[in-house]
Design a protein around this motif. Sequence first.
Motif, PDB file in Angstrom:
ATOM      1  N   GLY A  46     -58.027  22.181 -31.290  1.00 14.92           N
ATOM      2  CA  GLY A  46     -57.775  21.762 -29.661  1.00 14.92           C
ATOM      3  C   GLY A  46     -58.953  21.334 -28.844  1.00 14.92           C
ATOM      4  O   GLY A  46     -58.669  20.181 -28.468  1.00 14.92           O
ATOM      5  N   GLY A  77     -51.222  11.447 -25.789  1.00 16.34           N
ATOM      6  CA  GLY A  77     -50.702  12.287 -26.666  1.00 16.34           C
ATOM      7  C   GLY A  77     -51.666  13.452 -27.270  1.00 16.34           C
ATOM      8  O   GLY A  77     -51.247  14.647 -27.195  1.00 16.34           O
ATOM      9  N   MET A  78     -52.730  13.083 -27.538  1.00 14.71           N
ATOM     10  CA  MET A  78     -53.858  13.643 -28.174  1.00 14.71           C
ATOM     11  C   MET A  78     -54.162  14.819 -27.222  1.00 14.71           C
ATOM     12  O   MET A  78     -54.535  16.186 -27.605  1.00 14.71           O
ATOM     13  CB  MET A  78     -55.258  13.117 -28.560  1.00 14.71           C
ATOM     14  CG  MET A  78     -55.077  12.506 -29.645  1.00 14.71           C
ATOM     15  SD  MET A  78     -56.425  11.364 -30.331  1.00 14.71           S
ATOM     16  CE  MET A  78     -57.741  12.612 -30.394  1.00 14.71           C
ATOM     17  N   ILE A  80     -52.619  15.891 -24.446  1.00 15.27           N
ATOM     18  CA  ILE A  80     -51.584  17.036 -24.364  1.00 15.27           C
ATOM     19  C   ILE A  80     -51.344  18.013 -25.243  1.00 15.27           C
ATOM     20  O   ILE A  80     -51.194  19.202 -25.149  1.00 15.27           O
ATOM     21  CB  ILE A  80     -50.310  16.177 -24.033  1.00 15.27           C
ATOM     22  CG1 ILE A  80     -50.072  15.519 -22.677  1.00 15.27           C
ATOM     23  CG2 ILE A  80     -48.846  17.183 -24.058  1.00 15.27           C
ATOM     24  CD1 ILE A  80     -48.844  14.362 -22.667  1.00 15.27           C
ATOM     25  N   GLU A  81     -51.192  17.344 -26.564  1.00 18.72           N
ATOM     26  CA  GLU A  81     -51.303  18.451 -27.771  1.00 18.72           C
ATOM     27  C   GLU A  81     -52.568  19.257 -27.697  1.00 18.72           C
ATOM     28  O   GLU A  81     -52.383  20.417 -27.985  1.00 18.72           O
ATOM     29  CB  GLU A  81     -51.064  17.675 -28.960  1.00 18.72           C
ATOM     30  CG  GLU A  81     -51.048  18.443 -30.218  1.00 18.72           C
ATOM     31  CD  GLU A  81     -50.830  17.567 -31.618  1.00 18.72           C
ATOM     32  OE1 GLU A  81     -50.887  18.301 -32.528  1.00 18.72           O
ATOM     33  OE2 GLU A  81     -51.240  16.346 -31.415  1.00 18.72           O
ATOM     34  N   SER A  82     -53.580  18.750 -27.326  1.00 15.45           N
ATOM     35  CA  SER A  82     -54.801  19.748 -27.428  1.00 15.45           C
ATOM     36  C   SER A  82     -54.841  20.678 -26.643  1.00 15.45           C
ATOM     37  O   SER A  82     -55.187  21.725 -26.957  1.00 15.45           O
ATOM     38  CB  SER A  82     -56.177  18.920 -27.648  1.00 15.45           C
ATOM     39  OG  SER A  82     -56.447  18.266 -25.975  1.00 15.45           O
ATOM     40  N   LEU A  84     -52.136  22.196 -25.328  1.00 13.02           N
ATOM     41  CA  LEU A  84     -51.353  22.894 -25.788  1.00 13.02           C
ATOM     42  C   LEU A  84     -51.911  23.827 -26.856  1.00 13.02           C
ATOM     43  O   LEU A  84     -51.623  25.153 -26.919  1.00 13.02           O
ATOM     44  CB  LEU A  84     -49.892  22.307 -26.545  1.00 13.02           C
ATOM     45  CG  LEU A  84     -48.946  21.986 -25.382  1.00 13.02           C
ATOM     46  CD1 LEU A  84     -47.668  20.927 -25.809  1.00 13.02           C
ATOM     47  CD2 LEU A  84     -48.365  23.086 -24.355  1.00 13.02           C
ATOM     48  N   MET A  85     -52.526  23.354 -27.811  1.00 11.63           N
ATOM     49  CA  MET A  85     -53.255  24.159 -28.805  1.00 11.63           C
ATOM     50  C   MET A  85     -54.119  24.984 -28.361  1.00 11.63           C
ATOM     51  O   MET A  85     -54.331  26.064 -28.716  1.00 11.63           O
ATOM     52  CB  MET A  85     -53.940  23.190 -29.784  1.00 11.63           C
ATOM     53  CG  MET A  85     -53.114  22.466 -30.588  1.00 11.63           C
ATOM     54  SD  MET A  85     -53.613  21.600 -32.043  1.00 11.63           S
ATOM     55  CE  MET A  85     -54.435  22.813 -32.983  1.00 11.63           C
ATOM     56  N   PRO A  89     -50.388  27.654 -28.744  1.00  7.67           N
ATOM     57  CA  PRO A  89     -50.089  26.790 -29.885  1.00  7.67           C
ATOM     58  C   PRO A  89     -48.663  27.333 -30.648  1.00  7.67           C
ATOM     59  O   PRO A  89     -48.193  26.539 -31.453  1.00  7.67           O
ATOM     60  CB  PRO A  89     -51.220  27.132 -30.648  1.00  7.67           C
ATOM     61  CG  PRO A  89     -51.791  28.621 -30.191  1.00  7.67           C
ATOM     62  CD  PRO A  89     -51.648  28.426 -28.800  1.00  7.67           C
ATOM     63  N   ILE A  92     -46.221  24.538 -30.923  1.00  4.85           N
ATOM     64  CA  ILE A  92     -46.610  23.357 -31.646  1.00  4.85           C
ATOM     65  C   ILE A  92     -46.353  23.588 -33.111  1.00  4.85           C
ATOM     66  O   ILE A  92     -45.722  22.770 -33.809  1.00  4.85           O
ATOM     67  CB  ILE A  92     -47.902  22.852 -31.443  1.00  4.85           C
ATOM     68  CG1 ILE A  92     -47.975  22.314 -30.074  1.00  4.85           C
ATOM     69  CG2 ILE A  92     -48.362  21.891 -32.620  1.00  4.85           C
ATOM     70  CD1 ILE A  92     -49.479  22.054 -29.589  1.00  4.85           C
ATOM     71  N   ALA A  96     -43.611  22.118 -35.695  1.00  2.00           N
ATOM     72  CA  ALA A  96     -43.953  21.336 -37.029  1.00  2.00           C
ATOM     73  C   ALA A  96     -43.014  22.238 -38.132  1.00  2.00           C
ATOM     74  O   ALA A  96     -42.947  21.369 -39.010  1.00  2.00           O
ATOM     75  CB  ALA A  96     -45.358  21.602 -37.060  1.00  2.00           C
TER      76      ALA A  96
END
Length: 126
Positions: A46, A77-78, A80-82, A84-85, A89, A92, A96
Amino acid sequence: MVADTVCVIFGIYALAAGLGMVIEPGRATRVLDEFDTSPALAYVTGAFMFFLGAAVLALVDDFATVTRGITTVLAAGMIIESLLMLAWPKPIFALARWMVPEDDHVRGFGLVTMAFGLVIAVLGIV
């Protein structure tokens, strides 16, 4: 120029990742298992994703061309995802796991990922 290069690099990454899902679909579940059992791995991933996404977004943050728009969306997007991680996490990984419940689904996502990667790479080259 930067946006085109990012599209080519991301496209090649997506092609390779998708091919990996098609060739060895069981690996996706093992990767998710590793993230679940290793909070440090999720955190480091992340953090790396955050700084990489932020760096790309600092260089390209508009929609003036198709590749600049794609790069902007990918970088956002990277980020936002990072985040969250780093912070939470579990959702996410749950998403998946829901998306790839069995090997046939993983192969399907692999094919879609490869197609997306090919389109992105070609747009970056053209």
